[in-house]
Design a protein around this motif. Structure first.
Motif, mmCIF file in Angstrom:
data_model
loop_
_atom_site.group_PDB
_atom_site.id
_atom_site.type_symbol
_atom_site.label_atom_id
_atom_site.label_comp_id
_atom_site.label_asym_id
_atom_site.label_seq_id
_atom_site.Cartn_x
_atom_site.Cartn_y
_atom_site.Cartn_z
ATOM 1 N N UNK A 1 5.070 17.123 2.058
ATOM 2 C CA UNK A 1 6.220 16.247 1.822
ATOM 3 C C UNK A 1 6.302 15.091 2.807
ATOM 4 N N UNK A 2 5.255 14.911 3.619
ATOM 5 C CA UNK A 2 5.236 13.786 4.550
ATOM 6 C C UNK A 2 5.104 12.464 3.818
ATOM 7 N N UNK A 3 5.499 11.387 4.494
ATOM 8 C CA UNK A 3 5.477 10.058 3.867
ATOM 9 C C UNK A 3 4.079 9.673 3.390
ATOM 10 N N UNK A 4 3.056 9.937 4.213
ATOM 11 C CA UNK A 4 1.681 9.588 3.809
ATOM 12 C C UNK A 4 1.253 10.371 2.576
ATOM 13 N N UNK A 5 1.580 11.662 2.531
ATOM 14 C CA UNK A 5 1.195 12.490 1.384
ATOM 15 C C UNK A 5 1.884 12.012 0.111
ATOM 16 N N UNK A 6 3.140 11.657 0.215
ATOM 17 C CA UNK A 6 3.871 11.137 -0.951
ATOM 18 C C UNK A 6 3.230 9.836 -1.425
ATOM 19 N N UNK A 7 2.890 8.947 -0.485
ATOM 20 C CA UNK A 7 2.254 7.682 -0.846
ATOM 21 C C UNK A 7 0.918 7.933 -1.543
ATOM 22 N N UNK A 8 0.115 8.845 -0.993
ATOM 23 C CA UNK A 8 -1.198 9.145 -1.587
ATOM 24 C C UNK A 8 -1.038 9.703 -2.997
ATOM 25 N N UNK A 9 -0.080 10.619 -3.190
ATOM 26 C CA UNK A 9 0.146 11.174 -4.536
ATOM 27 C C UNK A 9 0.578 10.090 -5.508
ATOM 28 N N UNK A 10 1.480 9.216 -5.057
ATOM 29 C CA UNK A 10 1.977 8.157 -5.942
ATOM 30 C C UNK A 10 0.915 7.099 -6.240
ATOM 31 N N UNK A 11 -0.038 6.896 -5.307
ATOM 32 C CA UNK A 11 -1.102 5.913 -5.512
ATOM 33 C C UNK A 11 -2.257 6.462 -6.342
ATOM 34 N N UNK A 12 -2.266 7.765 -6.602
ATOM 35 C CA UNK A 12 -3.323 8.361 -7.408
ATOM 36 C C UNK A 12 -3.229 7.856 -8.844
ATOM 37 N N UNK A 13 -4.338 7.971 -9.561
ATOM 38 C CA UNK A 13 -4.338 7.570 -10.965
ATOM 39 C C UNK A 13 -4.738 8.766 -11.815
ATOM 40 N N UNK A 14 -3.798 9.389 -12.508
ATOM 41 C CA UNK A 14 -2.368 9.089 -12.576
ATOM 42 C C UNK A 14 -1.655 9.576 -11.319
ATOM 43 N N UNK A 15 -0.446 9.069 -11.071
ATOM 44 C CA UNK A 15 0.319 9.548 -9.916
ATOM 45 C C UNK A 15 0.570 11.057 -10.040
ATOM 46 N N UNK A 16 0.304 11.782 -8.963
ATOM 47 C CA UNK A 16 0.432 13.246 -8.976
ATOM 48 C C UNK A 16 1.845 13.636 -8.544
ATOM 49 N N UNK A 17 2.770 13.468 -9.458
ATOM 50 C CA UNK A 17 4.182 13.733 -9.184
ATOM 51 C C UNK A 17 4.604 15.028 -9.872
ATOM 52 N N UNK A 18 5.805 15.472 -9.561
ATOM 53 C CA UNK A 18 6.347 16.648 -10.239
ATOM 54 C C UNK A 18 6.437 16.392 -11.744
ATOM 55 N N UNK A 19 6.803 15.173 -12.131
ATOM 56 C CA UNK A 19 6.888 14.833 -13.556
ATOM 57 C C UNK A 19 5.508 14.936 -14.215
#
Length: 123
Positions: A94-112
């Motif tokens: 849940x760190x800021x870098x990890x969130x950024x990396x997940x959101x920058x992935x293609x597709x974004x690796x989010x809970x949704x």
């Protein structure tokens, strides 16, 4: 299967954990593992209160092995299997870098993203 008291407190209820190995893409090769799992659940455990399905959050798609495992459990327990299922994303930081990396992935690796992946296979 391992048994113990909830959080190690003997005043709490006993519970059992059955840790199954992850299944690979070749379920036929793992027939013995599956037979042992079925026998243990049927003959020793008899009732499952909850299934925890763990998957690596960094995977950017539903793997064939995860699909195979879900299909197997649905065949064993029916669609009611989902009434007792918890989805666990491992390595979810849940760190800021990890969130950024997940959101920058293609597709974004989010809970949704993962919710949609699981819902797609349930259709």
């Amino acid at each position: 299967a391992d048994q113990g008291y909830w959080v190690g407190d003997m005043d709490n209820q006993m519970f059992t954990v059955v840790d199954t190995p992850g299944f690979g893409d070749q379920l036929v090769e793992e027939e013995k593992t599956i037979e042992n799992l079925v026998a243990t659940l049927r003959d020793e455990i008899k009732y499952v209160h909850v299934f925890i399905l763990a998957f690596k959050q960094s995977d950017n798609r539903m793997t064939n092995s995860l699909r195979s495992m879900i299909s197997l459990f649905e065949k064993m327990f029916g669609k009611k299997f989902w009434d007792n299922a918890i989805l666990e994303a491992t390595h979810w930081n849940h760190g800021e870098d990890a969130i950024r990396i997940r959101n920058d992935s293609n597709p974004p690796l989010t809970e949704k993203f993962w919710k949609d992946e699981f819902n797609n296979i349930l259709k």
